[in-house]
Design a protein around this motif. Sequence first.
Motif, PDB file in Angstrom:
ATOM      1  N   MET A 122      -5.584   1.355   8.208  1.00  0.00           N
ATOM      2  CA  MET A 122      -4.129   1.139   8.387  1.00  0.00           C
ATOM      3  C   MET A 122      -3.432   0.910   7.126  1.00  0.00           C
ATOM      4  O   MET A 122      -2.480   1.711   6.900  1.00  0.00           O
ATOM      5  N   LEU A 123      -4.064   0.301   5.982  1.00  0.00           N
ATOM      6  CA  LEU A 123      -3.459   0.667   4.828  1.00  0.00           C
ATOM      7  C   LEU A 123      -3.449   1.948   4.029  1.00  0.00           C
ATOM      8  O   LEU A 123      -2.462   2.437   3.379  1.00  0.00           O
ATOM      9  N   GLY A 124      -4.652   2.477   4.227  1.00  0.00           N
ATOM     10  CA  GLY A 124      -4.876   3.727   3.788  1.00  0.00           C
ATOM     11  C   GLY A 124      -3.716   4.823   4.321  1.00  0.00           C
ATOM     12  O   GLY A 124      -3.130   5.798   3.674  1.00  0.00           O
ATOM     13  N   LEU A 125      -3.621   4.838   5.502  1.00  0.00           N
ATOM     14  CA  LEU A 125      -2.752   5.733   6.316  1.00  0.00           C
ATOM     15  C   LEU A 125      -1.168   5.557   5.976  1.00  0.00           C
ATOM     16  O   LEU A 125      -0.655   6.478   5.776  1.00  0.00           O
ATOM     17  N   ILE A 126      -0.768   4.328   5.587  1.00  0.00           N
ATOM     18  CA  ILE A 126       0.653   3.881   5.232  1.00  0.00           C
ATOM     19  C   ILE A 126       0.739   4.368   4.093  1.00  0.00           C
ATOM     20  O   ILE A 126       1.813   5.040   3.578  1.00  0.00           O
ATOM     21  N   GLY A 127      -0.441   4.237   3.033  1.00  0.00           N
ATOM     22  CA  GLY A 127      -0.225   4.919   1.657  1.00  0.00           C
ATOM     23  C   GLY A 127      -0.062   6.360   1.584  1.00  0.00           C
ATOM     24  O   GLY A 127       0.704   6.968   1.114  1.00  0.00           O
ATOM     25  N   ARG A 128      -0.809   7.054   2.743  1.00  0.00           N
ATOM     26  CA  ARG A 128      -0.743   8.774   2.769  1.00  0.00           C
ATOM     27  C   ARG A 128       0.764   8.959   3.513  1.00  0.00           C
ATOM     28  O   ARG A 128       1.098   9.858   2.786  1.00  0.00           O
ATOM     29  N   LEU A 129       1.219   8.307   4.105  1.00  0.00           N
ATOM     30  CA  LEU A 129       2.544   8.536   4.922  1.00  0.00           C
ATOM     31  C   LEU A 129       3.636   8.680   3.577  1.00  0.00           C
ATOM     32  O   LEU A 129       4.650   9.391   3.501  1.00  0.00           O
ATOM     33  N   SER A 130       3.387   7.490   2.972  1.00  0.00           N
ATOM     34  CA  SER A 130       4.319   7.217   1.838  1.00  0.00           C
ATOM     35  C   SER A 130       4.248   8.348   0.695  1.00  0.00           C
ATOM     36  O   SER A 130       5.236   8.793   0.127  1.00  0.00           O
ATOM     37  N   ALA A 131       2.969   8.764   0.562  1.00  0.00           N
ATOM     38  CA  ALA A 131       2.942   9.918  -0.403  1.00  0.00           C
ATOM     39  C   ALA A 131       3.484  11.353  -0.018  1.00  0.00           C
ATOM     40  O   ALA A 131       3.868  12.033  -0.657  1.00  0.00           O
ATOM     41  N   LEU A 132       3.444  11.321   1.292  1.00  0.00           N
ATOM     42  CA  LEU A 132       3.802  12.765   2.016  1.00  0.00           C
ATOM     43  C   LEU A 132       5.391  12.725   2.053  1.00  0.00           C
ATOM     44  O   LEU A 132       5.993  13.694   2.048  1.00  0.00           O
ATOM     45  N   SER A 133       5.837  11.600   2.130  1.00  0.00           N
ATOM     46  CA  SER A 133       7.210  11.364   2.212  1.00  0.00           C
ATOM     47  C   SER A 133       7.870  11.231   0.896  1.00  0.00           C
ATOM     48  O   SER A 133       9.232  11.578   0.609  1.00  0.00           O
ATOM     49  N   GLY A 134       7.265  10.750  -0.021  1.00  0.00           N
ATOM     50  CA  GLY A 134       7.991  10.560  -1.340  1.00  0.00           C
ATOM     51  C   GLY A 134       8.409   9.109  -1.545  1.00  0.00           C
ATOM     52  O   GLY A 134       9.361   8.853  -2.573  1.00  0.00           O
ATOM     53  N   LEU A 135       8.591   8.355  -0.677  1.00  0.00           N
ATOM     54  CA  LEU A 135       9.215   7.024  -0.739  1.00  0.00           C
ATOM     55  C   LEU A 135       8.128   5.824   0.158  1.00  0.00           C
ATOM     56  O   LEU A 135       7.537   6.205   1.087  1.00  0.00           O
ATOM     57  N   ALA A 136       8.293   4.779  -0.618  1.00  0.00           N
ATOM     58  CA  ALA A 136       7.415   3.529  -0.236  1.00  0.00           C
ATOM     59  C   ALA A 136       7.593   3.338   1.237  1.00  0.00           C
ATOM     60  O   ALA A 136       8.957   3.203   1.595  1.00  0.00           O
ATOM     61  N   SER A 193       0.874  -1.284   0.006  1.00  0.00           N
ATOM     62  CA  SER A 193      -0.049   0.051   0.076  1.00  0.00           C
ATOM     63  C   SER A 193       0.956   1.289   0.026  1.00  0.00           C
ATOM     64  O   SER A 193       0.663   2.187  -0.523  1.00  0.00           O
ATOM     65  N   GLY A 194       2.041   1.332   0.847  1.00  0.00           N
ATOM     66  CA  GLY A 194       3.054   2.219   0.684  1.00  0.00           C
ATOM     67  C   GLY A 194       3.675   2.719  -0.877  1.00  0.00           C
ATOM     68  O   GLY A 194       3.494   3.731  -1.287  1.00  0.00           O
ATOM     69  N   TRP A 195       3.793   1.495  -1.526  1.00  0.00           N
ATOM     70  CA  TRP A 195       4.285   1.624  -2.860  1.00  0.00           C
ATOM     71  C   TRP A 195       3.263   2.160  -3.592  1.00  0.00           C
ATOM     72  O   TRP A 195       3.580   3.182  -4.626  1.00  0.00           O
ATOM     73  N   PHE A 196       2.002   1.499  -3.812  1.00  0.00           N
ATOM     74  CA  PHE A 196       0.820   2.333  -4.550  1.00  0.00           C
ATOM     75  C   PHE A 196       0.599   3.821  -3.967  1.00  0.00           C
ATOM     76  O   PHE A 196       0.329   4.651  -4.895  1.00  0.00           O
ATOM     77  N   GLY A 197       0.728   3.974  -2.569  1.00  0.00           N
ATOM     78  CA  GLY A 197       0.345   5.457  -2.107  1.00  0.00           C
ATOM     79  C   GLY A 197       1.248   6.178  -2.600  1.00  0.00           C
ATOM     80  O   GLY A 197       0.933   7.612  -3.062  1.00  0.00           O
ATOM     81  N   GLN A 198       2.805   5.970  -2.438  1.00  0.00           N
ATOM     82  CA  GLN A 198       3.855   6.689  -2.978  1.00  0.00           C
ATOM     83  C   GLN A 198       3.384   7.212  -4.525  1.00  0.00           C
ATOM     84  O   GLN A 198       3.563   8.495  -4.852  1.00  0.00           O
ATOM     85  N   GLN A 199       2.986   6.436  -5.279  1.00  0.00           N
ATOM     86  CA  GLN A 199       2.726   6.618  -6.821  1.00  0.00           C
ATOM     87  C   GLN A 199       1.493   7.457  -6.857  1.00  0.00           C
ATOM     88  O   GLN A 199       1.239   8.220  -7.779  1.00  0.00           O
ATOM     89  N   ALA A 200       0.418   7.339  -6.058  1.00  0.00           N
ATOM     90  CA  ALA A 200      -0.717   8.240  -6.314  1.00  0.00           C
ATOM     91  C   ALA A 200      -0.478   9.626  -5.859  1.00  0.00           C
ATOM     92  O   ALA A 200      -1.041  10.417  -6.566  1.00  0.00           O
ATOM     93  N   GLY A 201       0.419   9.645  -4.795  1.00  0.00           N
ATOM     94  CA  GLY A 201       0.698  11.124  -4.636  1.00  0.00           C
ATOM     95  C   GLY A 201      -0.475  12.141  -4.315  1.00  0.00           C
ATOM     96  O   GLY A 201      -1.196  11.798  -3.414  1.00  0.00           O
ATOM     97  N   TYR A 202      -0.807  13.276  -4.791  1.00  0.00           N
ATOM     98  CA  TYR A 202      -1.643  14.079  -4.683  1.00  0.00           C
ATOM     99  C   TYR A 202      -3.137  13.441  -4.674  1.00  0.00           C
ATOM    100  O   TYR A 202      -4.079  14.091  -4.083  1.00  0.00           O
ATOM    101  N   ARG A 203      -3.340  12.577  -5.617  1.00  0.00           N
ATOM    102  CA  ARG A 203      -4.556  11.971  -5.752  1.00  0.00           C
ATOM    103  C   ARG A 203      -5.352  11.260  -4.637  1.00  0.00           C
ATOM    104  O   ARG A 203      -6.330  11.345  -4.339  1.00  0.00           O
TER     105      ARG A 203
END
Length: 720
Positions: free
Chosen positions: A519-533, A206-216
């Motif tokens: 939980m998966l959504g929050l890890i995806g968001r944290l990864s988007a905010l940091s720019g790294l999975a 989820s972090g890998w996909f969240g980082q790529q989704a970014g602002y979306r």
Amino acid sequence: MDTWRERGRLALTLLAIAGLLIAQPALARSIGFEQLGGGEPIRLGGLDREAVLNFGIPRDEAIVSATLDLQLAMSPALLPQLSHVNARLNGRFVGTVTAEDPRREPQISRSLPIDPRLFGDYNQLALEFVGHYTERCQSPSHSSLWVQISPDSRLELATEQLDIRQGLSALPVPFFDPRDNRPLVLPFVFGASPSPAVLTTAAMVSGWFGQQAGYRGARFPVVVGTQPDRHAVLLVTNDTMPEDWGLEPVDAPTVSVMSGPDDARLKRLVLQGADEEQLRTAVHGLLYGKDLLTGQSAVIDAIQPPQARPMNDVPAWVATDRPIRLGDLVDRPELLQVRGYRPDPITLNARIPPDLYTGFYEGVDMDLRYRYTRPSAVNDSRLSVFVNDRFVQSLALAPDPKAEDSSRIRLPLLDRDRSQARDALRLPAFQLGIDNRLQFAFSHDFQQGEECASAPVEDVYAGIDPDSTIDLTGFPRHAPMPDLALFANAGYPFTRYPDLSQTTVVLPDYYGAVEMEVMLGLIGRLSALSGLAGARVSVTTQSALDQPSTDLLMIGSAPQWLSLENDAALGAQSPLLLSGAQRQLQAAADRASGVRTTVRAEGDLGVLVGFESPFADQQSVVAVAGNSEQGLRSAFDALTQPRLINGVRYGVTLIAGEQVRPINTGTSYTLGTLTWWQRIWLYFAGHPLLMTVLAVIAGLMLAALAFWMLRGVAAARTRS
């Protein structure tokens, strides 16, 4: 004979395609102008006649039909027979919007059909204004030349989903497509209720996909035992694999792309292993070896994950150890160039480290270089600089080719004086936030000469040199805590380590689909905010928690540690406790005196709580919880919805439906490091009365010392 056979095969193929289209109705999709960066009305005039909106079409969607619904208003002074708005898609003409009489039709609504063949992967919708207020020669800068396009305008599309068969080489497509600007919704499917170890691997994905989704933004619904009717991610081991899923047991970590059981167009990203350890290796293969994956399936023989990232080495944050080029803040250099007399500002997004403390400095230095089409004479052409919509400085665009086209600007942090200097201009104050917008607005003046003397220059360009720099070096790191605004907007303090190596997610002992989805959504968001999975996050349960030395992210609906009857270390440290309908609040300042507030109320309640970890110094606990599953969803929405996130701050935030209520529980600890003199300055800055008293005492002592010394000198002179 062969010709008739070929015609027969072609006819059968066409019949099959027609049957498929009839069986699968087209999907409706609406793209509003506010989604394309047109949140404000688009205003066109005689000098700036064109606006361009960019959007993409996912690779697995084909346009069946399309309509452009425009809502606009025209100046009542325009001549209807000569004034109109042209629409073009990817350079091809779409249609024209006219008004019979703008004075009688102040609001114009028109629908223009678009040929589906004009669409591509990336598309540009151009709107061009042609306006005349007189049949004779006119001034292009005349105030009567305007049209305003409403952000309620939209593209109405009918799409057909395609069967993408490119396999692993196309990843992350079709599960995430960068052409699609909609929020990512990607279900995670488990064969059986996942263990914390399996959830850890799922969080990495989820972090890998969240980082790529970014602002979306991204959401990851959790499904157990069944498969959804859309693209999905499957995480299975040999002992948790349902028999009716059509999967074969494996003896090595495997990554594959498969078609859905009922619809070949719906794909499954299958991460599979004989056991949980092999499943983790398969996930590592996806995260770190994606470029090597081809075909429909790949076996991960061995992989060595990279070392953990050091603290504050966050890709999405502006570096503070060196000046940063403005060209590094954009994806493409052409985004630093504009065309037109009054084009939209060049906007750069700069995410400042949330714990960067600016209280000891007057401003941030920026070395700005720029280019422009030089005016033929001295006029009011200028470049205006804004930060977060606040004016900083205006620079004249000189006609002299030898004139300076660079300037050193100081972006002010404190409101001191308003004296102007060429190299360090101090203007009304603003504070740098976490997400900052640097805006450079070029305005080329057009001076009308004699009537019909000359036409304006069509191609007027301006741009910011990518080698311009902004310097954030020397600022200390200091953040008063708890501060949920830093968590909501920057993921702080978890994103200090962008791979989340110092983050432990704690779930209730009996967690369900909602807890796992949040939980998966929050890890995806944290990864988007940091720019790294967040590939080094760990997931555990409350009963398995053993005084960790990491930051804790607590997630649950009425979790045990929030109970009023819980006397454990976490419950004793938390300023908010829940027990059914009871809610108890105790601020940090009230803890010593024993003052607390307890109420009983019904209804769903989401809570966000921040406090210092009782297990380790300089570590934090953030709880995302609720008294019910709906309350937990509300807490997650407050962290992801723009309309709610601005209300999240302080140490406690309560969410009841659309109501967000922050509660200031005081500052109980700080993160970061300051020098001794900075700590003294910061302390007295928070106690101005004490500083005044000490200054008066120090002045009296110095006066007394001076009096004593002068009296001694006078006595010595008398004796001599």
